[in-house]
Design a protein around this motif. Sequence first.
Motif, PDB file in Angstrom:
ATOM      1  N   GLU A 293       0.835  -1.189   0.000  1.00 59.18           N
ATOM      2  CA  GLU A 293       0.000   0.000   0.000  1.00 59.18           C
ATOM      3  C   GLU A 293       0.874   1.245   0.000  1.00 59.18           C
ATOM      4  O   GLU A 293       1.842   1.322   0.743  1.00 59.18           O
ATOM      5  CB  GLU A 293      -0.863   0.038   1.274  1.00 59.18           C
ATOM      6  N   GLY A 294       0.510   2.218  -0.834  1.00 64.00           N
ATOM      7  CA  GLY A 294       1.203   3.500  -0.813  1.00 64.00           C
ATOM      8  C   GLY A 294       2.572   3.479  -1.469  1.00 64.00           C
ATOM      9  O   GLY A 294       3.329   4.436  -1.366  1.00 64.00           O
ATOM     10  N   SER A 295       2.888   2.409  -2.189  1.00 64.79           N
ATOM     11  CA  SER A 295       4.210   2.347  -2.821  1.00 64.79           C
ATOM     12  C   SER A 295       4.258   3.150  -4.116  1.00 64.79           C
ATOM     13  O   SER A 295       5.341   3.354  -4.679  1.00 64.79           O
ATOM     14  CB  SER A 295       4.617   0.888  -3.069  1.00 64.79           C
ATOM     15  N   GLY A 296       3.093   3.576  -4.597  1.00 64.79           N
ATOM     16  CA  GLY A 296       3.064   4.411  -5.799  1.00 64.79           C
ATOM     17  C   GLY A 296       2.620   3.682  -7.059  1.00 64.79           C
ATOM     18  O   GLY A 296       2.813   4.176  -8.168  1.00 64.79           O
ATOM     19  N   LYS A 297       2.000   2.507  -6.896  1.00 68.42           N
ATOM     20  CA  LYS A 297       1.583   1.714  -8.064  1.00 68.42           C
ATOM     21  C   LYS A 297       0.635   2.501  -8.975  1.00 68.42           C
ATOM     22  O   LYS A 297       0.844   2.571 -10.183  1.00 68.42           O
ATOM     23  CB  LYS A 297       0.892   0.416  -7.617  1.00 68.42           C
ATOM     24  N   SER A 298      -0.414   3.063  -8.382  1.00 67.80           N
ATOM     25  CA  SER A 298      -1.421   3.770  -9.202  1.00 67.80           C
ATOM     26  C   SER A 298      -0.807   4.993  -9.871  1.00 67.80           C
ATOM     27  O   SER A 298      -1.044   5.243 -11.051  1.00 67.80           O
ATOM     28  CB  SER A 298      -2.619   4.181  -8.338  1.00 67.80           C
ATOM     29  N   THR A 299      -0.012   5.730  -9.110  1.00 69.20           N
ATOM     30  CA  THR A 299       0.661   6.920  -9.638  1.00 69.20           C
ATOM     31  C   THR A 299       1.531   6.543 -10.835  1.00 69.20           C
ATOM     32  O   THR A 299       1.462   7.162 -11.900  1.00 69.20           O
ATOM     33  CB  THR A 299       1.573   7.528  -8.541  1.00 69.20           C
TER      34      THR A 299
ATOM     35  N   ILE B  27       8.789  10.831  -6.882  1.00 67.29           N
ATOM     36  CA  ILE B  27       7.937  10.353  -7.979  1.00 67.29           C
ATOM     37  C   ILE B  27       8.667  10.438  -9.330  1.00 67.29           C
ATOM     38  O   ILE B  27       8.675   9.456 -10.073  1.00 67.29           O
ATOM     39  CB  ILE B  27       6.591  11.115  -7.996  1.00 67.29           C
TER      40      ILE B  27
ATOM     41  N   ASP C   3      -2.446  -3.121 -12.350  1.00 69.24           N
ATOM     42  CA  ASP C   3      -2.084  -2.716 -10.987  1.00 69.24           C
ATOM     43  C   ASP C   3      -2.501  -3.859 -10.056  1.00 69.24           C
ATOM     44  O   ASP C   3      -3.680  -4.026  -9.789  1.00 69.24           O
ATOM     45  CB  ASP C   3      -2.857  -1.410 -10.686  1.00 69.24           C
TER      46      ASP C   3
ATOM     47  N   VAL D  25      11.412   7.621  -9.620  1.00 67.44           N
ATOM     48  CA  VAL D  25      10.829   6.291  -9.811  1.00 67.44           C
ATOM     49  C   VAL D  25      10.275   6.181 -11.225  1.00 67.44           C
ATOM     50  O   VAL D  25      10.483   5.184 -11.928  1.00 67.44           O
ATOM     51  CB  VAL D  25       9.716   6.028  -8.768  1.00 67.44           C
TER      52      VAL D  25
ATOM     53  N   ALA E 155      -2.808  10.702   1.955  1.00 69.14           N
ATOM     54  CA  ALA E 155      -3.506  10.919   0.688  1.00 69.14           C
ATOM     55  C   ALA E 155      -5.015  10.856   0.859  1.00 69.14           C
ATOM     56  O   ALA E 155      -5.757  11.629   0.267  1.00 69.14           O
ATOM     57  CB  ALA E 155      -3.042   9.886  -0.331  1.00 69.14           C
TER      58      ALA E 155
ATOM     59  N   ALA F 132      11.123   2.370  -4.245  1.00 65.45           N
ATOM     60  CA  ALA F 132       9.980   3.275  -4.407  1.00 65.45           C
ATOM     61  C   ALA F 132       9.926   4.384  -3.361  1.00 65.45           C
ATOM     62  O   ALA F 132       8.994   5.173  -3.340  1.00 65.45           O
ATOM     63  CB  ALA F 132       8.684   2.469  -4.367  1.00 65.45           C
TER      64      ALA F 132
ATOM     65  N   ARG G 179      -0.429   6.678   2.379  1.00 69.12           N
ATOM     66  CA  ARG G 179      -1.838   6.365   2.137  1.00 69.12           C
ATOM     67  C   ARG G 179      -2.744   7.161   3.075  1.00 69.12           C
ATOM     68  O   ARG G 179      -3.760   7.712   2.657  1.00 69.12           O
ATOM     69  CB  ARG G 179      -2.096   4.870   2.349  1.00 69.12           C
TER      70      ARG G 179
HETATM   71  N1  LIG Z   1       7.584   8.486  -4.794  1.00 68.22           N
HETATM   72  C1  LIG Z   1       6.660   9.097  -4.053  1.00 68.22           C
HETATM   73  N2  LIG Z   1       7.010   9.978  -3.099  1.00 68.22           N
HETATM   74  C2  LIG Z   1       6.072  10.580  -2.340  1.00 68.22           C
HETATM   75  N3  LIG Z   1       4.747  10.381  -2.444  1.00 68.22           N
HETATM   76  C3  LIG Z   1       4.336   9.502  -3.367  1.00 68.22           C
HETATM   77  C4  LIG Z   1       5.257   8.804  -4.216  1.00 68.22           C
HETATM   78  N4  LIG Z   1       4.549   7.988  -5.035  1.00 68.22           N
HETATM   79  C5  LIG Z   1       3.255   8.149  -4.711  1.00 68.22           C
HETATM   80  N5  LIG Z   1       3.102   9.059  -3.725  1.00 68.22           N
HETATM   81  C6  LIG Z   1       1.851   9.512  -3.103  1.00 68.22           C
HETATM   82  O1  LIG Z   1       1.491   8.498  -2.160  1.00 68.22           O
HETATM   83  C7  LIG Z   1       0.099   8.254  -2.213  1.00 68.22           C
HETATM   84  C8  LIG Z   1      -0.137   6.786  -2.573  1.00 68.22           C
HETATM   85  O2  LIG Z   1       0.305   6.566  -3.912  1.00 68.22           O
HETATM   86  P1  LIG Z   1      -0.442   5.513  -4.846  1.00 68.22           P
HETATM   87  O3  LIG Z   1       0.110   5.688  -6.214  1.00 68.22           O
HETATM   88  O4  LIG Z   1      -1.914   5.623  -4.677  1.00 68.22           O
HETATM   89  O5  LIG Z   1       0.075   4.131  -4.204  1.00 68.22           O
HETATM   90  P2  LIG Z   1      -0.513   2.659  -4.344  1.00 68.22           P
HETATM   91  O6  LIG Z   1      -1.376   2.645  -5.576  1.00 68.22           O
HETATM   92  O7  LIG Z   1       0.693   1.789  -4.479  1.00 68.22           O
HETATM   93  O8  LIG Z   1      -1.246   2.364  -3.088  1.00 68.22           O
HETATM   94  C9  LIG Z   1      -0.469   9.238  -3.225  1.00 68.22           C
HETATM   95  O9  LIG Z   1      -0.919  10.365  -2.532  1.00 68.22           O
HETATM   96  C10 LIG Z   1       0.708   9.576  -4.084  1.00 68.22           C
HETATM   97  O10 LIG Z   1       0.605  10.866  -4.635  1.00 68.22           O
END
Ligand SMILES: Nc1ncnc2c1ncn2[C@@H]1O[C@H](COP(=O)(O)OP(=O)(O)O)[C@@H](O)[C@H]1O
Length: 222
Positions: free
Chosen positions: A19-25, A199, A103, A202, A157, A195, A154
């Motif tokens: 969770e929160g690793s940035g997959k969706s982003t 952003i 994802d 990565v 966000a 990760a 997470r």
């Molecule tokens: N490399 C990063 N550094 C800081 N914040 C990030 C980074 N990648 C993503 N985020 C932020 O962290 C939150 C979770 O990212 P998200 O892409 O939803 O992760 P996941 O889909 O893996 O749970 C979002 O608010 C996003 O903008």
Amino acid sequence: MARRIRKPNGFFITLEGPEGSGKSTQADFLAVALKKAGFQVIQTREPGGTKVAEAVRHILLNPSKGESITAETEALLILAARSQHVAHLIQPALDRGAIVLCDRYFDSTLAYQGFGRGLDLNWLTAANNGATGGLIPDLTLLLDLPVSVGLARRRHARGTTNRLDRETERFHRSVRRGFLSLAKQDPRRIRIIRARRSIPAVRAEIETIVLNWITTRRGHRS
Ligand SMILES: Nc1ncnc2c1ncn2[C@@H]1O[C@H](COP(=O)(O)OP(=O)(O)O)[C@@H](O)[C@H]1O
Ligand SMILES: [Mg+2]
């Protein structure tokens, strides 16, 4: 039922990680980069991706009042959703020659339901193969970072958490260890991406890895 596995032109790429690793982003950025490079891209996620699978996702992410979901039920619901997803979206797109960017996929099942919840890895693998006809990603990007960093992102966000986010830190640490152990077993398919970095950092690494990988694969196929 043995489903035919055929990936004549398409590529199946998955993004994995806690969770929160940035997959969706990063999936959004990668989809744009691949489209710009001229590829047909289908971007999707698990659990979900079809009507029935999204209905299953809703059950999984929202607590059922007064009735807990067993680990086995959770795993079988995820596999049910995946079976729909592969049959109705992923395999047809690969057959058309698209790049499918997903994802989460089976590595998440092994990490969460296997390493996290303690379900038998062989059972999960066999059931998954039954549900998907044995469809395995061509390339997997594992976004790895410390559990506390991901969970903090997470919370920040969303302001809210779902049923899986609320699991203990210990659970999430087992999940991370699971992902890393899978990557160690299959280093050709699973690439570890650090990760915790910014952003853009990565994003740049992922684009380089994927575009180079496609170039190499194309060479092999032609
Ligand atoms: N490399 C990063 N550094 C800081 N914040 C990030 C980074 N990648 C993503 N985020 C932020 O962290 C939150 C979770 O990212 P998200 O892409 O939803 O992760 P996941 O889909 O893996 O749970 C979002 O608010 C996003 O903008
Ligand atoms: Mg996400």
